[in-house]
Design a protein around this motif. Structure first.
Motif, PDB file in Angstrom:
ATOM      1  N   ALA A 177      55.078 -11.608  70.991  1.00 10.30           N
ATOM      2  CA  ALA A 177      56.396 -11.104  71.405  1.00 10.30           C
ATOM      3  C   ALA A 177      57.424 -11.311  70.286  1.00 10.30           C
ATOM      4  CB  ALA A 177      56.849 -11.790  72.690  1.00 10.30           C
ATOM      5  N   VAL A 178      57.367 -12.453  69.624  1.00 10.89           N
ATOM      6  CA  VAL A 178      58.289 -12.726  68.518  1.00 10.89           C
ATOM      7  C   VAL A 178      58.038 -11.741  67.380  1.00 10.89           C
ATOM      8  CG1 VAL A 178      58.848 -14.408  66.702  1.00 10.89           C
ATOM      9  CG2 VAL A 178      58.679 -15.156  69.082  1.00 10.89           C
ATOM     10  N   GLU A 179      56.775 -11.501  67.060  1.00 10.64           N
ATOM     11  CA  GLU A 179      56.455 -10.558  65.985  1.00 10.64           C
ATOM     12  C   GLU A 179      56.956  -9.151  66.315  1.00 10.64           C
ATOM     13  OE1 GLU A 179      52.240 -11.141  65.579  1.00 10.64           O
ATOM     14  OE2 GLU A 179      52.512 -12.816  64.190  1.00 10.64           O
ATOM     15  N   ARG A 180      56.784  -8.717  67.560  1.00  3.99           N
ATOM     16  CA  ARG A 180      57.280  -7.393  67.971  1.00  3.99           C
ATOM     17  C   ARG A 180      58.801  -7.327  67.871  1.00  3.99           C
ATOM     18  NH1 ARG A 180      53.372  -7.897  71.993  1.00  3.99           N
ATOM     19  NH2 ARG A 180      54.963  -8.436  73.494  1.00  3.99           N
ATOM     20  N   ALA A 181      59.482  -8.377  68.287  1.00 10.51           N
ATOM     21  CA  ALA A 181      60.949  -8.405  68.212  1.00 10.51           C
ATOM     22  C   ALA A 181      61.413  -8.326  66.757  1.00 10.51           C
ATOM     23  CB  ALA A 181      61.497  -9.659  68.887  1.00 10.51           C
ATOM     24  N   MET A 182      60.708  -9.018  65.865  1.00 11.58           N
ATOM     25  CA  MET A 182      61.069  -8.967  64.442  1.00 11.58           C
ATOM     26  C   MET A 182      60.836  -7.563  63.878  1.00 11.58           C
ATOM     27  SD  MET A 182      59.564 -12.717  63.421  1.00 11.58           S
ATOM     28  CE  MET A 182      59.762 -12.551  61.678  1.00 11.58           C
ATOM     29  N   GLN A 183      59.750  -6.927  64.272  1.00 12.75           N
ATOM     30  CA  GLN A 183      59.482  -5.558  63.818  1.00 12.75           C
ATOM     31  C   GLN A 183      60.551  -4.588  64.329  1.00 12.75           C
ATOM     32  OE1 GLN A 183      55.476  -5.170  65.231  1.00 12.75           O
ATOM     33  NE2 GLN A 183      54.598  -6.194  63.432  1.00 12.75           N
ATOM     34  N   ARG A 184      61.003  -4.785  65.573  1.00 10.44           N
ATOM     35  CA  ARG A 184      62.073  -3.943  66.120  1.00 10.44           C
ATOM     36  C   ARG A 184      63.377  -4.160  65.353  1.00 10.44           C
ATOM     37  NH1 ARG A 184      59.939  -5.410  71.184  1.00 10.44           N
ATOM     38  NH2 ARG A 184      61.642  -6.853  71.475  1.00 10.44           N
ATOM     39  N   THR A 185      63.644  -5.404  64.981  1.00 11.45           N
ATOM     40  CA  THR A 185      64.855  -5.698  64.199  1.00 11.45           C
ATOM     41  C   THR A 185      64.831  -4.933  62.882  1.00 11.45           C
ATOM     42  OG1 THR A 185      65.102  -7.891  65.184  1.00 11.45           O
ATOM     43  CG2 THR A 185      66.154  -7.540  63.043  1.00 11.45           C
ATOM     44  N   ILE A 186      63.696  -4.969  62.189  1.00  6.88           N
ATOM     45  CA  ILE A 186      63.571  -4.244  60.916  1.00  6.88           C
ATOM     46  C   ILE A 186      63.701  -2.740  61.148  1.00  6.88           C
ATOM     47  CG2 ILE A 186      62.008  -3.694  59.002  1.00  6.88           C
ATOM     48  CD1 ILE A 186      63.244  -6.544  58.896  1.00  6.88           C
ATOM     49  N   ALA A 187      63.060  -2.221  62.201  1.00  6.75           N
ATOM     50  CA  ALA A 187      63.156  -0.785  62.511  1.00  6.75           C
ATOM     51  C   ALA A 187      64.599  -0.393  62.808  1.00  6.75           C
ATOM     52  CB  ALA A 187      62.254  -0.436  63.692  1.00  6.75           C
ATOM     53  N   LEU A 216      67.292  -1.837  61.617  1.00  7.02           N
ATOM     54  CA  LEU A 216      67.999  -1.832  60.331  1.00  7.02           C
ATOM     55  C   LEU A 216      67.692  -0.553  59.565  1.00  7.02           C
ATOM     56  CD1 LEU A 216      67.600  -5.503  59.104  1.00  7.02           C
ATOM     57  CD2 LEU A 216      69.727  -4.330  59.662  1.00  7.02           C
ATOM     58  N   GLU A 217      66.418  -0.158  59.550  1.00  8.63           N
ATOM     59  CA  GLU A 217      66.046   1.081  58.858  1.00  8.63           C
ATOM     60  C   GLU A 217      66.779   2.278  59.468  1.00  8.63           C
ATOM     61  OE1 GLU A 217      61.805   1.036  59.264  1.00  8.63           O
ATOM     62  OE2 GLU A 217      61.537  -0.057  57.382  1.00  8.63           O
ATOM     63  N   GLY A 218      66.902   2.296  60.797  1.00 10.05           N
ATOM     64  CA  GLY A 218      67.602   3.386  61.467  1.00 10.05           C
ATOM     65  C   GLY A 218      69.076   3.435  61.108  1.00 10.05           C
ATOM     66  N   ARG A 219      69.666   2.272  60.915  1.00 12.57           N
ATOM     67  CA  ARG A 219      71.100   2.201  60.587  1.00 12.57           C
ATOM     68  C   ARG A 219      71.383   2.414  59.107  1.00 12.57           C
ATOM     69  NH1 ARG A 219      74.992   1.652  64.703  1.00 12.57           N
ATOM     70  NH2 ARG A 219      73.909   0.776  66.488  1.00 12.57           N
ATOM     71  N   LEU A 220      70.503   1.874  58.270  1.00 12.06           N
ATOM     72  CA  LEU A 220      70.787   1.846  56.834  1.00 12.06           C
ATOM     73  C   LEU A 220      69.991   2.864  56.030  1.00 12.06           C
ATOM     74  CD1 LEU A 220      70.785  -2.039  56.402  1.00 12.06           C
ATOM     75  CD2 LEU A 220      72.751  -0.531  56.763  1.00 12.06           C
ATOM     76  N   GLY A 221      69.068   3.564  56.652  1.00 10.08           N
ATOM     77  CA  GLY A 221      68.217   4.499  55.919  1.00 10.08           C
ATOM     78  C   GLY A 221      66.998   3.779  55.388  1.00 10.08           C
ATOM     79  N   ALA A 222      66.577   4.141  54.201  1.00  8.61           N
ATOM     80  CA  ALA A 222      65.364   3.556  53.611  1.00  8.61           C
ATOM     81  C   ALA A 222      65.561   2.071  53.386  1.00  8.61           C
ATOM     82  CB  ALA A 222      65.033   4.251  52.302  1.00  8.61           C
ATOM     83  N   VAL A 223      64.662   1.298  53.927  1.00  8.39           N
ATOM     84  CA  VAL A 223      64.698  -0.149  53.769  1.00  8.39           C
ATOM     85  C   VAL A 223      63.336  -0.581  53.264  1.00  8.39           C
ATOM     86  CG1 VAL A 223      64.908  -2.365  54.956  1.00  8.39           C
ATOM     87  CG2 VAL A 223      66.366  -0.463  55.630  1.00  8.39           C
ATOM     88  N   ARG A 224      63.306  -1.315  52.168  1.00  9.12           N
ATOM     89  CA  ARG A 224      62.054  -1.861  51.654  1.00  9.12           C
ATOM     90  C   ARG A 224      61.796  -3.169  52.360  1.00  9.12           C
ATOM     91  NH1 ARG A 224      62.670  -3.448  45.919  1.00  9.12           N
ATOM     92  NH2 ARG A 224      62.946  -5.505  46.770  1.00  9.12           N
ATOM     93  N   THR A 225      60.645  -3.280  53.009  1.00  7.54           N
ATOM     94  CA  THR A 225      60.344  -4.497  53.765  1.00  7.54           C
ATOM     95  C   THR A 225      59.008  -5.072  53.375  1.00  7.54           C
ATOM     96  OG1 THR A 225      59.214  -3.306  55.540  1.00  7.54           O
ATOM     97  CG2 THR A 225      61.583  -3.643  55.803  1.00  7.54           C
ATOM     98  N   SER A 226      58.887  -6.378  53.541  1.00  6.11           N
ATOM     99  CA  SER A 226      57.581  -7.021  53.503  1.00  6.11           C
ATOM    100  C   SER A 226      57.212  -7.277  54.954  1.00  6.11           C
ATOM    101  CB  SER A 226      57.644  -8.326  52.710  1.00  6.11           C
ATOM    102  OG  SER A 226      58.571  -9.200  53.282  1.00  6.11           O
ATOM    103  N   GLU A 227      55.968  -7.606  55.206  1.00 10.49           N
ATOM    104  CA  GLU A 227      55.504  -7.793  56.583  1.00 10.49           C
ATOM    105  C   GLU A 227      56.233  -8.975  57.219  1.00 10.49           C
ATOM    106  OE1 GLU A 227      53.489  -6.839  59.925  1.00 10.49           O
ATOM    107  OE2 GLU A 227      53.495  -5.747  58.047  1.00 10.49           O
ATOM    108  N   PRO A 228      56.961  -8.756  58.328  1.00  6.86           N
ATOM    109  CA  PRO A 228      57.603  -9.881  59.015  1.00  6.86           C
ATOM    110  C   PRO A 228      56.536 -10.769  59.643  1.00  6.86           C
ATOM    111  CG  PRO A 228      57.901  -7.872  60.272  1.00  6.86           C
ATOM    112  CD  PRO A 228      57.208  -7.489  58.998  1.00  6.86           C
ATOM    113  N   GLY A 229      56.849 -12.018  59.783  1.00 10.14           N
ATOM    114  CA  GLY A 229      55.899 -12.933  60.404  1.00 10.14           C
ATOM    115  C   GLY A 229      56.564 -14.180  60.925  1.00 10.14           C
ATOM    116  N   THR A 230      55.802 -14.945  61.662  1.00 15.55           N
ATOM    117  CA  THR A 230      56.285 -16.221  62.173  1.00 15.55           C
ATOM    118  C   THR A 230      55.691 -17.328  61.338  1.00 15.55           C
ATOM    119  OG1 THR A 230      54.478 -16.323  63.754  1.00 15.55           O
ATOM    120  CG2 THR A 230      56.552 -15.365  64.521  1.00 15.55           C
ATOM    121  N   ARG A 231      56.391 -18.436  61.300  1.00 14.04           N
ATOM    122  CA  ARG A 231      55.885 -19.596  60.575  1.00 14.04           C
ATOM    123  C   ARG A 231      55.452 -20.642  61.563  1.00 14.04           C
ATOM    124  NH1 ARG A 231      60.493 -21.468  56.798  1.00 14.04           N
ATOM    125  NH2 ARG A 231      61.725 -19.666  57.161  1.00 14.04           N
TER     126      ARG A 231
END
Length: 86
Positions: A59-69, A71-86
Motif C-alpha cells: 500500500a505504501v509503494e502504491r501511494a508513493m507511485q501515485r504521488t510521483i504520477a 507530480l508528473e501530471g502537474r509538472l509534465g515530464a518528470v525523471r524518476t527513479s523507482e520509489p521504494g520503502t526502506r
C-alpha cells in the motif's frame, strides 16, 4: 525536520498501522529539481507484523507511485527513479 527547499521529514501515526517516518527531499539539478520520496516503518510483532510486511508495504509503494504520477501530471515530464520503502 524541515530544511527549506531541501528536506521535509515527518512521522505519521494512524490507528491499526505501524508508525511511519516520511521523507521528502529536493535537490537542484541543472535548471530543475530532483525529488526524493521515502517511507520507513518497523513491522509490528506477531501476526500484525506479517500484515505490515505484505499488505502495508504494498500500500505504501502504491501511494508513493501515485504521488510521483500526480507530480508528473502537474509538472509534465518528470525523471524518476523507482520509489521504494526502506
Amino acid at each position: 525536520t524541515f530544511d527549506p527547499y531541501r528536506l521535509i521529514e515527518y512521522i505519521s501515526v494512524q490507528q491499526g498501522l505501524p508508525d511511519m517516518r516520511h521523507e521528502r527531499g529536493f535537490t537542484t539539478v541543472g535548471d530543475g529539481v530532483e525529488y526524493r520520496i521515502a517511507v520507513e516503518f518497523e513491522p509490528r510483532p506477531g501476526l500484525r507484523g506479517a500484515f505490515d510486511r505484505r499488505l502495508v508495504r504494498r500500500a505504501v509503494e502504491r501511494a508513493m507511485q501515485r504521488t510521483i504520477a500526480n507530480l508528473e501530471g502537474r509538472l509534465g515530464a518528470v525523471r524518476t527513479s523507482e520509489p521504494g520503502t526502506r
